[in-house]
Every structure is written in C-alpha cells, then in structure tokens.
Write a protein that holds these residues in place. Structure first.
Motif, PDB file in Angstrom:
ATOM      1  N   VAL A  56     -15.752  55.187 -11.265  1.00  0.00           N
ATOM      2  CA  VAL A  56     -16.329  56.459 -11.141  1.00  0.00           C
ATOM      3  C   VAL A  56     -15.793  57.255 -12.216  1.00  0.00           C
ATOM      4  N   GLU A  57     -15.447  56.877 -13.491  1.00  0.00           N
ATOM      5  CA  GLU A  57     -15.104  57.533 -14.544  1.00  0.00           C
ATOM      6  C   GLU A  57     -13.669  58.512 -14.173  1.00  0.00           C
ATOM      7  N   TYR A  58     -12.866  57.939 -12.998  1.00  0.00           N
ATOM      8  CA  TYR A  58     -11.799  58.632 -12.587  1.00  0.00           C
ATOM      9  C   TYR A  58     -11.796  59.943 -12.143  1.00  0.00           C
ATOM     10  N   MET A  59     -13.143  60.414 -11.672  1.00  0.00           N
ATOM     11  CA  MET A  59     -13.439  61.381 -10.884  1.00  0.00           C
ATOM     12  C   MET A  59     -12.733  61.415  -9.621  1.00  0.00           C
ATOM     13  N   PRO A  60     -12.181  62.686  -9.061  1.00  0.00           N
ATOM     14  CA  PRO A  60     -11.673  62.905  -7.504  1.00  0.00           C
ATOM     15  C   PRO A  60     -12.671  62.079  -6.587  1.00  0.00           C
ATOM     16  N   ILE A  61     -11.856  61.524  -5.702  1.00  0.00           N
ATOM     17  CA  ILE A  61     -12.794  60.814  -4.605  1.00  0.00           C
ATOM     18  C   ILE A  61     -12.917  62.078  -3.677  1.00  0.00           C
ATOM     19  N   GLY A  62     -14.292  61.847  -3.336  1.00  0.00           N
ATOM     20  CA  GLY A  62     -15.016  62.926  -2.488  1.00  0.00           C
ATOM     21  C   GLY A  62     -15.550  64.284  -3.318  1.00  0.00           C
ATOM     22  N   SER A  63     -15.377  64.304  -4.598  1.00  0.00           N
ATOM     23  CA  SER A  63     -15.844  65.297  -5.320  1.00  0.00           C
ATOM     24  C   SER A  63     -17.708  65.070  -5.243  1.00  0.00           C
ATOM     25  N   HIS A  64     -18.097  66.196  -5.714  1.00  0.00           N
ATOM     26  CA  HIS A  64     -19.717  65.999  -5.601  1.00  0.00           C
ATOM     27  C   HIS A  64     -20.240  66.050  -4.256  1.00  0.00           C
ATOM     28  N   HIS A  65     -19.367  66.279  -3.226  1.00  0.00           N
ATOM     29  CA  HIS A  65     -20.066  66.248  -2.011  1.00  0.00           C
ATOM     30  C   HIS A  65     -19.132  66.903  -1.106  1.00  0.00           C
ATOM     31  N   THR A  66     -19.351  68.025  -0.360  1.00  0.00           N
ATOM     32  CA  THR A  66     -18.513  68.761   0.433  1.00  0.00           C
ATOM     33  C   THR A  66     -18.383  67.645   1.610  1.00  0.00           C
ATOM     34  N   TRP A  67     -18.903  67.298   2.466  1.00  0.00           N
ATOM     35  CA  TRP A  67     -18.736  66.776   3.590  1.00  0.00           C
ATOM     36  C   TRP A  67     -17.913  65.384   3.355  1.00  0.00           C
ATOM     37  N   TYR A  68     -18.358  64.676   2.176  1.00  0.00           N
ATOM     38  CA  TYR A  68     -17.326  63.506   1.860  1.00  0.00           C
ATOM     39  C   TYR A  68     -16.090  63.874   1.545  1.00  0.00           C
ATOM     40  N   GLY A  69     -15.624  64.770   0.508  1.00  0.00           N
ATOM     41  CA  GLY A  69     -14.554  65.240   0.329  1.00  0.00           C
ATOM     42  C   GLY A  69     -13.847  65.908   1.575  1.00  0.00           C
ATOM     43  N   LEU A  70     -14.491  66.558   2.482  1.00  0.00           N
ATOM     44  CA  LEU A  70     -13.772  66.968   3.456  1.00  0.00           C
ATOM     45  C   LEU A  70     -13.247  65.901   4.400  1.00  0.00           C
ATOM     46  N   LEU A  71     -13.871  64.951   4.664  1.00  0.00           N
ATOM     47  CA  LEU A  71     -13.414  63.768   5.615  1.00  0.00           C
ATOM     48  C   LEU A  71     -12.382  63.051   4.826  1.00  0.00           C
ATOM     49  N   PHE A  72     -12.508  63.022   3.499  1.00  0.00           N
ATOM     50  CA  PHE A  72     -11.342  62.260   2.859  1.00  0.00           C
ATOM     51  C   PHE A  72      -9.907  63.067   2.884  1.00  0.00           C
ATOM     52  N   VAL A  73     -10.241  64.311   2.808  1.00  0.00           N
ATOM     53  CA  VAL A  73      -8.978  65.249   2.485  1.00  0.00           C
ATOM     54  C   VAL A  73      -8.527  65.934   3.675  1.00  0.00           C
ATOM     55  N   LYS A  74      -9.574  66.340   4.542  1.00  0.00           N
ATOM     56  CA  LYS A  74      -9.149  66.863   5.838  1.00  0.00           C
ATOM     57  C   LYS A  74      -9.408  66.141   7.016  1.00  0.00           C
ATOM     58  N   GLY A  75     -10.207  65.057   6.987  1.00  0.00           N
ATOM     59  CA  GLY A  75     -10.318  64.222   8.017  1.00  0.00           C
ATOM     60  C   GLY A  75     -11.687  64.692   8.905  1.00  0.00           C
ATOM     61  N   LEU A  76     -11.754  64.001   9.926  1.00  0.00           N
ATOM     62  CA  LEU A  76     -12.913  64.400  10.943  1.00  0.00           C
ATOM     63  C   LEU A  76     -12.850  65.755  11.530  1.00  0.00           C
TER      64      LEU A  76
ATOM     65  N   HIS B  93      -6.376  62.645   3.941  1.00  0.00           N
ATOM     66  CA  HIS B  93      -5.204  62.089   3.379  1.00  0.00           C
ATOM     67  C   HIS B  93      -4.442  63.313   2.916  1.00  0.00           C
ATOM     68  N   GLY B  94      -4.901  64.465   2.881  1.00  0.00           N
ATOM     69  CA  GLY B  94      -4.091  65.788   2.796  1.00  0.00           C
ATOM     70  C   GLY B  94      -4.417  66.462   1.270  1.00  0.00           C
ATOM     71  N   ILE B  95      -4.587  65.499   0.222  1.00  0.00           N
ATOM     72  CA  ILE B  95      -4.900  65.757  -1.145  1.00  0.00           C
ATOM     73  C   ILE B  95      -5.936  65.137  -1.622  1.00  0.00           C
ATOM     74  N   VAL B  96      -6.376  65.472  -2.857  1.00  0.00           N
ATOM     75  CA  VAL B  96      -7.476  64.816  -3.516  1.00  0.00           C
ATOM     76  C   VAL B  96      -7.015  63.694  -4.276  1.00  0.00           C
ATOM     77  N   GLU B  97      -7.667  62.423  -4.488  1.00  0.00           N
ATOM     78  CA  GLU B  97      -6.933  61.469  -5.223  1.00  0.00           C
ATOM     79  C   GLU B  97      -7.866  61.248  -6.288  1.00  0.00           C
ATOM     80  N   ARG B  98      -7.605  60.438  -7.341  1.00  0.00           N
ATOM     81  CA  ARG B  98      -8.284  60.246  -8.811  1.00  0.00           C
ATOM     82  C   ARG B  98      -8.991  58.811  -8.423  1.00  0.00           C
ATOM     83  N   GLY B  99     -10.350  59.009  -8.675  1.00  0.00           N
ATOM     84  CA  GLY B  99     -11.158  57.724  -8.408  1.00  0.00           C
ATOM     85  C   GLY B  99     -10.840  56.643  -9.412  1.00  0.00           C
ATOM     86  N   PRO B 100     -11.391  55.456  -9.255  1.00  0.00           N
ATOM     87  CA  PRO B 100     -11.202  54.437 -10.126  1.00  0.00           C
ATOM     88  C   PRO B 100     -11.946  54.454 -11.252  1.00  0.00           C
ATOM     89  N   HIS B 101     -11.878  53.599 -12.074  1.00  0.00           N
ATOM     90  CA  HIS B 101     -12.608  53.404 -13.471  1.00  0.00           C
ATOM     91  C   HIS B 101     -14.142  53.305 -13.222  1.00  0.00           C
TER      92      HIS B 101
END
Length: 430
Positions: free
Chosen positions: A327-347, A317-325
C-alpha cells in the motif's frame, strides 16, 4: 488582502474573516494547518468567557445536536486514552496523540459550538468567494510553473517543527504530477489534490448562498475550478450530487415537482435494469481511470478491517500505523474515515461519529423546506458523509472548519424556529 465586505463586522467575525481570506498568505508561510486549531480554541474560550454563568431560557440553550457532536468528540478522546493504555504505548505517545486530538477531532465539536458567537453566515459566504477569486487569479501562475517545469514543491515551511501529520501539510506546492498518467493536477493550499476538491465543494455551497451577484460568480467560478484541477473523482460526483440535493430540498414541496417526477419514475421503472447496468459500468470506468489508486485504497481498507477485528474491536489501536509496501507505506485506515476510526478508535469511536451525524440529520431534515440555513446544513452534512468514504475527516478538519460553523448556525436557527412555532401554537391568556 483588504476588506471586501459591504457590511460591518464584529470582533468574532473579523477573526473568522481574516482566517479564511488570508488562506493564501498562510499557505506561503506554511501555516494553514495551524490556523484552524488556534482560532477554534480561541473562539471557544471567548464563548465560555462571554456566556459561562449567564442564565438562559430554554430557547437559548445549546441545541441537542451540538451537544451530540461535543459528546462524540469526547468519546474520541476517551477511546484514544483507552487504546493507548490497552496497547501499552506509553505516556509520551498519549500526550502527543491528545494534542493531535485537539487539532483534529476536537474541531468537529468546537466550531459548531462557536456558532453561538456573533458570526453571521454571510461573512463566511463572502470570505469563501474571496478565496475563490484569488484562486482564479492565481491559477495562471500555477499553470505557468508546470509549463516551465519548475520544481513541484518550492519549500517546506520550518513550522513543520511544531508537529503535524506530515511535511505535505506545511509545503508550498505549485503543482504535482499524477504518478499513473503523468498529467498535472493541483492541490494549492491543501495537503493533496482530493482535499482541494472537497474544499471546492464546500465553497461551491457557500457561493450559491452569496447574495451579491458579482461575488457569487467569482465564488462559483473559483470553486468549480478547484474541483476540476483537483481531478478528484469523488469531488466531481459530490458536486453533481450536492447541486441535485439542493434543488430537491428547495422544490420538493412544490406540486410541479411531483408532476415532473411521475413520468421520470415511470420511465425509470421500465428502463430500470439498463439504468442500473449503465451506473455500474460508470462506476467501474471511474475506478479503472486510476486503477492504482483504487487498488491501494481497497488494500488499506482490507488491512484496517482485518487488524481491527482480530486485534482491537472495541477501543482500537490508539494510533495510526504505517502500512506495508503493498500500500506504498500509507497509514492504515487512511483514505476512509470509517475504516480509520475502526482501526484507531475501535467500534466505540465509529459509533460515536455515526450517532453525531444521525442526530444532526434528524434535527435539520424537518426544516429543509422552511429554513435556507437548514438546507445548507444538511448539504454540509451530506458533503462530510460523502467524504468519509474517501478521506479522513479528522485530518482535514483544519480545512473545512467554516462549514462546521455554518452547521452550528443551522442548528441554532432550527431550534429558534421550533420555539417560535411552539409559542405561536400556545393559547394566549385572556
């Protein structure tokens, strides 16, 4: 913060020394987040100005793993650009994200490369022990702040206007209270408590390499204190695992190790079922100790994977996005490098980082029995791999950058050792 080394320092070493030893001073100014990118790029420019255009023999060329890290971080930038273009995020966000790349992912390539400068590992070991000493000496003040119910955060530095992930990277926090239990925990000069546990593990590895007994004791005491007061489950498990790994690397070729291992393995074979059950029970106990945190982490991971798979498989997706309520509005993919990479930088981005790790491990593992630097390098790689499961490496690179220099030194010394062995094996001309 005077000089606390018993050896002379080069200009490059002085930059590294004062950047590490001055951690608490930079923390009071709210400048810790800015120091690492500045010195990383400054040292890189010094490296280029000193070595660009110089003729070098095969033994002095860059080791393949350092090139792999540089290539992987270049792929991160490419993924960032393509992700922004795919999502139509605009030129402004592209420029802002590129600056973020220069302060984050780029450091994972820059600091191993600047290990080519005259920076001895002993300087980093001693500097880490000095920070640990300050931690032990200052900690009673942080406890007193909690006992006296002083404000958890004294102030947020105006340097936050420079730009960063959030105000917690520029704040001076005396302590914090766990939202679940209300118990105190400390993050000191890091943005959150688990990050302090990560840095405590890195400093623990450095302290074990320190040759001066007095400073080694300060280093071990301070690093273990960081791990304990962070109350991070991952930090405590990581510390035990790294110490065990260090022992295995040092003695795995010793015959006595196999005599000791044989009855242990036989016993494990008979009791394997119950051992696995106890381990699983322990994992569940650790998760339930902070159930809310575990729930949020799992939800963030699920959202990241679902949106990556359905919306942006290859370039993210290119950028970090804020999560829903939920997950307490924490950024999607935070707390995990690989999930965050897949979301922001893709495979593509995730595979690039994985390739860099594999190349580094493959280059260092054959040398763990011969070179202490290789053992330390593998330990640092394992530390980073552990923390890819609980943190985002990009956002914490400004803290663990000394470990990246040590990783670069390990590769340089391993390459030098390989060429030395090759030259010894070649027949001498008559």
């Amino acid at each position: 913060m005077g000089k606390k080394t018993d050896f002379e320092q080069t200009a490059d070493e002085k930059i590294v020394w004062f950047a590490i030893v001055g951690t608490y001073g930079f923390w009071v100014l709210g400048a810790v987040y800015l120091v690492a990118p500045v010195i990383g790029w400054v040292l890189f420019v010094r490296l280029l100005s000193r070595q660009l255009g110089e003729a070098r023999g095969p033994a002095e060329q860059l080791p393949l793993p350092l090139l792999a890290w540089a290539a992987a971080m270049g792929v991160m930038l490419l993924s960032l650009v393509i992700g922004h273009l795919d999502m139509g995020l605009g030129l402004g966000k592209l420029i802002k994200s590129s600056i973020g790349w220069a302060k984050g992912w780029a450091l994972l390539a820059l600091f191993p490369l600047v290990a080519r400068l005259e920076i001895r590992p002993a300087v980093i070991y001693r500097a880490a022990c000095v920070v640990c000493r300050y931690t032990v000496l200052f900690f009673p003040l942080f406890v007193a702040a909690w006992v006296l119910s002083l404000p958890t955060t004294l102030y947020v530095s105006p340097l936050k206007l420079v730009g960063g992930p959030g105000p917690e990277f520029f704040s001076v926090s005396l302590y914090e209270l766990d939202p679940g239990s209300g118990a105190p925990r400390w993050r000191l000069f890091t943005p959150w408590a688990p990050a302090l546990g990560m840095l405590g593990n890195l400093y623990f590895l450095c302290a074990l390499e320190e040759q001066d007994t007095r400073w080694r004791r300060w280093g071990i005491a301070g690093s273990l204190l960081m791990i304990v007061i962070s109350k991070s489950r991952l930090a405590m498990l990581c510390c035990i695992g790294l110490y065990g790994l260090r022992w295995v690397f040092r003695y795995y070729r010793h015959p006595g190790t196999y005599f000791l291992a044989t009855p242990v393995l036989l016993l494990a074979g008979f009791l394997g079922g119950s051992i696995v059950e106890k381990v699983l029970d322990g994992v569940e106990a650790i998760k339930s100790a902070r159930a809310d945190s575990t729930r949020v982490r799992e939800a963030l991971a699920d959202i990241a994977i679902e949106r990556w798979w359905n919306e942006a498989i290859w370039w993210g997706h290119g950028i970090v996005e804020r999560g829903p309520h939920m997950v307490e509005y924490m950024p999607i993919g935070s707390h995990h490098t690989w999930y965050g990479l897949l979301f922001v930088k893709g495979l593509v981005g995730a595979l690039a980082l994985m390739a860099a790790f594999l190349v580094s491990l493959g280059a260092l593992l054959p040398w763990v029995a011969r070179l202490p630097s290789a053992r330390l390098g593998v330990s640092i790689l394992c530390l980073l791999l552990f923390y890819t499961l609980g943190e985002n490496l990009e956002i914490l690179a400004y803290l663990f950058w000394p470990g990246l220099i040590l990783l670069g030194r390990a590769h340089i010394e391993s390459r030098a050792g390989a060429f030395a062995m090759q030259n010894r094996r070649q027949p001498q001309a008559i």
